[in-house]
Design a protein around this motif. Sequence first.
Motif: not given
Length: 217
Positions: A72, A109-112, A87, A77, A116, A119
């Motif tokens: 991220k 950065y797009d969490a959707n 991170n 942050c 990563s 994972r």
Amino acid sequence: MKHIRKQPEPVEFVQWKSDFPSWNEGRVAKYDDLLNPLKNQVKDSLITEQGKICSYCGVRIHRRNTHIEHLKPQHNCTSEETVDYQNIVASCEGENRLQHCGHNKHEWYDANLFVSPLREDCEQFFTYTLNGEMEPCYDPVKGPMAAETIRQLGLDTAKMNALRKAALDGVLMMDDFSVELIDFFLQECQVPNEEGELLEFAAYLQGVLGVLRSKMV
């Protein structure tokens, strides 16, 4: 992309973060405060836990061709997140610091959409060809995430494809190429050797050799 199993962060790093406010009028530490030699110690720890391969592309890394990469990005942050060991990973410098991996990702950065390497199922998002190409899987949910991650990290450039293909060709051209040899290399993709190294481009070789093995038995 190879799944990274995070290990405990260096004790010295934990202590530095804990002690920092007492030295700085109560302000918590942020990444810009991290200096050598501790910074190099953190980087070395990241490199070791990754089997000495880049967190994104899988090329061989060492302290001099690597930077500490924030999954991220720092601009998204809190101060605490910039020094959160969960991170940060070790990324190669890419080609001219721009063409792939962390420097190409930069502040995206797009969490959707971001896949990563932390994972546990990250390796299932991607497929590979005998020509070294990295492609998104066919899953309707994972596929679009993989496609955007590949694009943002620059993981399917001509350079990367050629490097991956060369690594595979080195295995395929061995005189004793067999199921037993494939099993040996698959093991090397999963477990670091005595020098703590996974095979370079481990995720790619694991994916392609696994398919070839299934056709040979």
